[in-house]
Design a protein around this motif. Sequence first.
Motif, PDB file in Angstrom:
ATOM      1  N   UNK A 171       0.828  -1.196   0.000  1.00 16.76           N
ATOM      2  CA  UNK A 171       0.000   0.000   0.000  1.00 16.76           C
ATOM      3  C   UNK A 171       0.874   1.262   0.000  1.00 16.76           C
ATOM      4  N   UNK A 172       1.930   1.249   0.801  1.00 19.28           N
ATOM      5  CA  UNK A 172       2.876   2.369   0.818  1.00 19.28           C
ATOM      6  C   UNK A 172       3.459   2.603  -0.567  1.00 19.28           C
ATOM      7  N   UNK A 173       3.770   1.499  -1.239  1.00 22.14           N
ATOM      8  CA  UNK A 173       4.296   1.602  -2.596  1.00 22.14           C
ATOM      9  C   UNK A 173       3.344   2.334  -3.518  1.00 22.14           C
ATOM     10  N   UNK A 174       2.072   1.960  -3.401  1.00 23.86           N
ATOM     11  CA  UNK A 174       1.075   2.640  -4.225  1.00 23.86           C
ATOM     12  C   UNK A 174       0.980   4.114  -3.861  1.00 23.86           C
ATOM     13  N   UNK A 175       1.023   4.358  -2.554  1.00 26.81           N
ATOM     14  CA  UNK A 175       0.893   5.714  -2.069  1.00 26.81           C
ATOM     15  C   UNK A 175       2.017   6.585  -2.639  1.00 26.81           C
ATOM     16  N   UNK A 176       3.225   6.039  -2.633  1.00 26.98           N
ATOM     17  CA  UNK A 176       4.372   6.832  -3.058  1.00 26.98           C
ATOM     18  C   UNK A 176       4.461   6.956  -4.567  1.00 26.98           C
ATOM     19  N   UNK A 177       3.944   5.974  -5.270  1.00 23.04           N
ATOM     20  CA  UNK A 177       4.182   5.967  -6.707  1.00 23.04           C
ATOM     21  C   UNK A 177       2.986   6.392  -7.548  1.00 23.04           C
ATOM     22  N   UNK A 178       1.792   6.435  -6.958  1.00 27.90           N
ATOM     23  CA  UNK A 178       0.665   6.913  -7.758  1.00 27.90           C
ATOM     24  C   UNK A 178       0.451   8.385  -7.440  1.00 27.90           C
ATOM     25  N   UNK A 179      -0.388   9.027  -8.230  1.00 23.77           N
ATOM     26  CA  UNK A 179      -0.616  10.454  -8.008  1.00 23.77           C
ATOM     27  C   UNK A 179      -1.911  10.645  -7.228  1.00 23.77           C
ATOM     28  N   UNK A 180      -1.893  11.468  -6.192  1.00 22.49           N
ATOM     29  CA  UNK A 180      -3.131  11.745  -5.457  1.00 22.49           C
ATOM     30  C   UNK A 180      -4.013  12.661  -6.290  1.00 22.49           C
ATOM     31  N   UNK A 181      -5.314  12.670  -6.015  1.00 28.93           N
ATOM     32  CA  UNK A 181      -6.181  13.584  -6.776  1.00 28.93           C
ATOM     33  C   UNK A 181      -5.767  15.042  -6.524  1.00 28.93           C
ATOM     34  N   UNK A 182      -5.975  15.878  -7.548  1.00 25.34           N
ATOM     35  CA  UNK A 182      -5.548  17.280  -7.444  1.00 25.34           C
ATOM     36  C   UNK A 182      -6.250  17.989  -6.295  1.00 25.34           C
ATOM     37  N   UNK A 183      -7.576  17.775  -6.236  1.00 26.47           N
ATOM     38  CA  UNK A 183      -8.331  18.379  -5.138  1.00 26.47           C
ATOM     39  C   UNK A 183      -8.992  17.274  -4.345  1.00 26.47           C
ATOM     40  N   UNK A 184      -9.158  17.486  -3.038  1.00 24.20           N
ATOM     41  CA  UNK A 184      -9.772  16.421  -2.240  1.00 24.20           C
ATOM     42  C   UNK A 184     -11.232  16.163  -2.595  1.00 24.20           C
ATOM     43  N   UNK A 185     -11.909  17.154  -3.232  1.00 14.95           N
ATOM     44  CA  UNK A 185     -13.304  16.959  -3.606  1.00 14.95           C
ATOM     45  C   UNK A 185     -14.237  17.164  -2.430  1.00 14.95           C
ATOM     46  N   UNK A 186     -15.555  17.056  -2.706  1.00 14.67           N
ATOM     47  CA  UNK A 186     -16.580  17.280  -1.688  1.00 14.67           C
ATOM     48  C   UNK A 186     -16.410  16.281  -0.541  1.00 14.67           C
ATOM     49  N   UNK A 187     -16.275  16.800   0.679  1.00 11.92           N
ATOM     50  CA  UNK A 187     -16.077  15.969   1.880  1.00 11.92           C
ATOM     51  C   UNK A 187     -14.880  15.030   1.725  1.00 11.92           C
ATOM     52  N   UNK A 188     -13.890  15.443   0.944  1.00  8.14           N
ATOM     53  CA  UNK A 188     -12.732  14.598   0.715  1.00  8.14           C
ATOM     54  C   UNK A 188     -13.062  13.368  -0.101  1.00  8.14           C
ATOM     55  N   UNK A 189     -14.148  13.458  -0.855  1.00 13.39           N
ATOM     56  CA  UNK A 189     -14.643  12.285  -1.562  1.00 13.39           C
ATOM     57  C   UNK A 189     -13.623  11.697  -2.531  1.00 13.39           C
ATOM     58  N   UNK A 190     -12.952  12.600  -3.277  1.00 13.62           N
ATOM     59  CA  UNK A 190     -11.961  12.106  -4.239  1.00 13.62           C
ATOM     60  C   UNK A 190     -10.806  11.394  -3.544  1.00 13.62           C
ATOM     61  N   UNK A 191     -10.376  11.988  -2.430  1.00 15.23           N
ATOM     62  CA  UNK A 191      -9.282  11.369  -1.692  1.00 15.23           C
ATOM     63  C   UNK A 191      -9.689   9.984  -1.208  1.00 15.23           C
ATOM     64  N   UNK A 192     -10.904   9.891  -0.674  1.00 20.43           N
ATOM     65  CA  UNK A 192     -11.372   8.591  -0.176  1.00 20.43           C
ATOM     66  C   UNK A 192     -11.413   7.591  -1.324  1.00 20.43           C
ATOM     67  N   UNK A 193     -11.953   8.042  -2.461  1.00 18.33           N
ATOM     68  CA  UNK A 193     -12.042   7.152  -3.614  1.00 18.33           C
ATOM     69  C   UNK A 193     -10.644   6.687  -4.034  1.00 18.33           C
ATOM     70  N   UNK A 194      -9.679   7.589  -3.969  1.00 16.93           N
ATOM     71  CA  UNK A 194      -8.318   7.242  -4.349  1.00 16.93           C
ATOM     72  C   UNK A 194      -7.749   6.186  -3.396  1.00 16.93           C
TER      73      UNK A 194
END
Lengths: 279, 300, 578
Positions: A171-194
């Motif tokens: 999971x750490x590998x994914x965290x470090x190597x993928x790109x997080x969403x640009x904006x967290x979105x409504x209620x952090x929705x995009x971040x959660x989805x990511x």
Amino acid sequence: MARKQRDVLSVEWVKLELIRTAYATRGGLFSVMDPRMVLGWYLILAIIPWFTHNLTVLAVLFVVAAISVALARVGPLILALFVFGLLTEAVYIFIAAIFFGGDLTTIMALLELTLKLGTISMASMAAFVSLDPEKLSDALLALRAPALLAFAVSYGYRMLPILVEEFNTVFDNYRLRSAPPEKPGFLGFRSIAHWIKMAILAFYPIFLNTAQSVRTTVEALETRGFTYATVDQRGRNIRLAYLKVGALDLAVVAVTIILVAGAFWCGQVWPVYHVDLLR
Amino acid sequence: MNAVYQRAGTLRGATTAGNKPRYDLSNPQKLMIFVLSMALFGLSNILLEIIPDIHIGPVDISVAYFVFIPLTMAALFSPFWVALGAPLGEIIFTDLLMGDFSGLSEIEGFIQMFLAIYIAGSAIRNPGNGVQIAIGALLIVVVDKFLSAAVDLAKVWVGVEEAEYVEGLPESMLLLEGVGFGVDLIISGILFGILPAMWLIPALHGKIEPLMGMRPRVAGEPIPGKMPNSGLFVGAAVLLSIASFFFAFLEAWDVSIGAFEPEFLEEYGNGFLWISVIAIVVVTGLAIMFFRKAQHKDNR
Amino acid sequence: MTTTPAIALHDVSFRYPGADEDTLRNVNLTIDTADFVTVVGGNGSAKTTLCKTFNGLVPHYWSGDFAGVTEVCGIDTYTSNVAELSSRVGYVYQDFMNQLVRPTVRDEISFSPINFGMPDHAERTAEALEMLRITDLADRFVWQLSGGEGHLTALASVLAMRPEIIVVDEPVAELDPARALEIYERLEVLNQQHGITVVTIEHHAEFIAQFAKSVVLMDQGSPVWHLPVQEAVNRSSQLEAHGIPAPQVVQAVQALGYDQSPRTVKDAAQLIGPAVATLQSDAVADQEEHAAQRPVVAAASKVHHSYRTVKSSLQPVLNGLDLQVHRGDRIALVGGNGSGKTTLLKLLSGIMVARQGEIQVNGINTRSRSATRLSEHAAYLWQHPQQMFLKESIEADIALYPKERKVADWQHLVQHTLQQVRLTQFAHRDGRSLSGGQQRRATLAIGLAMQPTLLVLDEPTASLDITSRDAVISMLDELSDVIASAVVATHDMSLVSEWANRVVVLRNGQVAADLTPRALFDYPELLAEAHLVPPQIAQLGQAVGLSPAPLSVAEFIARFQPDELVGTGWTKSVGVKQ
């Protein structure tokens, strides 16, 4: 927001939880009993409540279960959570029932159900908080449960921290190597989805890596007589030799049976049913 | 190499070359599938322990389980052994080892999940077929939640005296179970079922099997690792569950029609409940016996 | 029993089910009782399959076409079974951690005796613990064990069956050299004092030369020869062709013109005698740049970190550590288990943040950015490559970062990186299907494609055979102009001596010493404490009186001949604290 070291949700946390469970024996009554007798004791309190609608009997049984919980030295936090859960559940059903024309009778009916479920839950808490998993699996083995079950418990003990660690790394590998969403979105929705997406994607390597290690494990099991022991009973006997029913075990079960009988006697003398309450 | 290699030693036992026997799993392979499904489903449940549940009133908006994990293994390897291993992994990893074991209701959960995975896995004849995968994912949630709703309702029906006469109780129970069912179908069935499974099963097909010394499944061949009498067993279990389910509902719904006269209960009184409880115990006992028998056979 | 060999194979061939050709081909092999045999051979020479015929896993567990006769202690394995054979043959796997199936060490060791219904299981367990001197580990949980302890536990669990034969598959693969040496020493005791026949699979010529009594060379499924160890070591060129380069002492001695193949450092030192002169040459002069003048890439100041223990107390790992990493630094981070190496690496790369103290990477405080963002500056490479293979091909794995982060012209970057690590032809393979050395290079490529200022690697040469290890080291060397600075946690002294330009020794969560690789070998107590074994050539150098110790065979040769010695360019530049 500055980052800080957290102590929950980590591999260390899982390991600690595991050790705590393993040594969960807080020294309560049931931890010194034969695990088979604890199971038997639990079954008495888990099944009896279903055989009556008499609120007096149920109330006495509820008190018996509550005393057992105290004797087993169940932690206050677990207890508080349990009471909270039991009450909110009943409240929700009641609110919903009002929509369909329910009234106070519904509450009384729910009281009966709550008493039953509460008694059973407390009995299971008292019994299983005191039994460490190895002991429980030995008891089940002694009662002729499949050998795979006993193995599964050991394997769980052994593998759980390792699996969690493996997942953490991937999971750490994914965290470090993928790109997080640009904006967290409504209620952090995009971040959660990511995060959810990463958690699911992480299972691809986990599947493959675990498959590889399981192969060695199963091969080693074979060389070390695991299959042999399922046919030959001597190993089982050695493993279960320490199980002995003592005076305490019999006393606890006897007292429980007397109390249950007493509960039914009370019910005979002062019968109360939920339908009577509002008449 | 200089000379052409030729076997010098005499071949021991029967050769497998030439005649091709029906593809089936060897015992170590079954054990591997069992252990793998236990480990992975257990792991996924530990992750769910970490994720907080969101409650909106009585409705629990949470992920019930990662459906795609047992489904993937059931589709790629063998439904039966995954169905045995996965729920056991859940019970042991999350409930037993994390100190949250709940006695008889674990058996309940095990049987539900076993049937759900076995039925869903058996529905996938071809691991490459997306439609079958989607059906499988939904089947896991539908079967499991259907059975657990049935058990919940049965508990109210058995636990509350004349439950069907209590104003609003049957309806509200049905409502809550129904809403929960819908939420689980969407979250567990689609978001954590169909979508990941559609990606993961084809991605792993043909790749994970060699790691475990197996041959990938080929579309259309019989499902490997099946119990000889499993059809009978599953059929019986499903029938019993459905029967008990309808039994519970007939009671709840037919209040006005009065299919069961009040005299019925008065006449037999609590004895009737005794019988039903004993029936449940017997059914559970039989199921365990079946497991043991099946296992004994396979371990030999 | 004296006439019956421990293991005898007659024309044994084996084909895995579904395979197209035989894996074992007409193997004829006899292993005498109380022998110490090492099986060597390249990848795919069927070493492991051969060893699995000894305990009946082939053909009873892996059922395939089995021809010929395998006799173990006079028993025909085909008519016997795994259960019977496993009381005579103990098997320790290469990935031994996966063979441990019980929660605690004691349970693990008593598992087999109990399964086989032996009433004396408790004595057997105690005896096995005692034989390996690990009685104090008995009540530990398996996942609390270090690699070395895990291996000893696996070994003890097979000893509890009182086997006549023990097979150990590549002990060095998952252990650091000091631990592997320890395992070999225990195996030697078992062999000499208890008369147990030992079979190991091994790539490292040093261990073979020092411990084995005889060597079996496997190639394409059958033995090429089975010779006493001295004769085997003498055939160093043949061994080298099969991926087992001669030990450094043999290389050095033969380069000096001797015919002999000494098996230990001591033998070699006796053979060539003391060095004539101990003057230093230009070759010795470390290119000492003034590090302080180069810009700082990462800095840790007063870092404290700790983990929670069972009793909810905090177990300190780092204790007010200070460290500055400069541009151009190639730091080897060494130290014993639990000295905080991995913790420091994770803090430097921003995966974790410290409980106290600050870490700056490229001038950014790691507390102020998420790990996801910090990975733009520091890349962390995990110890086990398979944990870094997230995608279906190494190409996709390398592309993951630049593609997701929308790096300009990422396609070109990926292809270029693949070329740099010479894996272009394997671009579409899954990382797991590659050999150990290729896997390492693939993870290196993943790190390179992230274009970090600081590259952080955890044990990049662990579990590699010598040839692949050397390839990885020289690749790291080549890439030094691409990576601004690198920090490597390692136990591998070849990596330290051939690649690093700075060694940081950790002890009790602090920097115990910060020195050059060459200086490190002059501090035997530092080495011992950090579980480090100097390369053979450095040991030989010291044994014949060369000081400072030589770092490579070439350097040894150059310095051992007195007439080539010139100048006194070498000065000691050491800063040892405490």
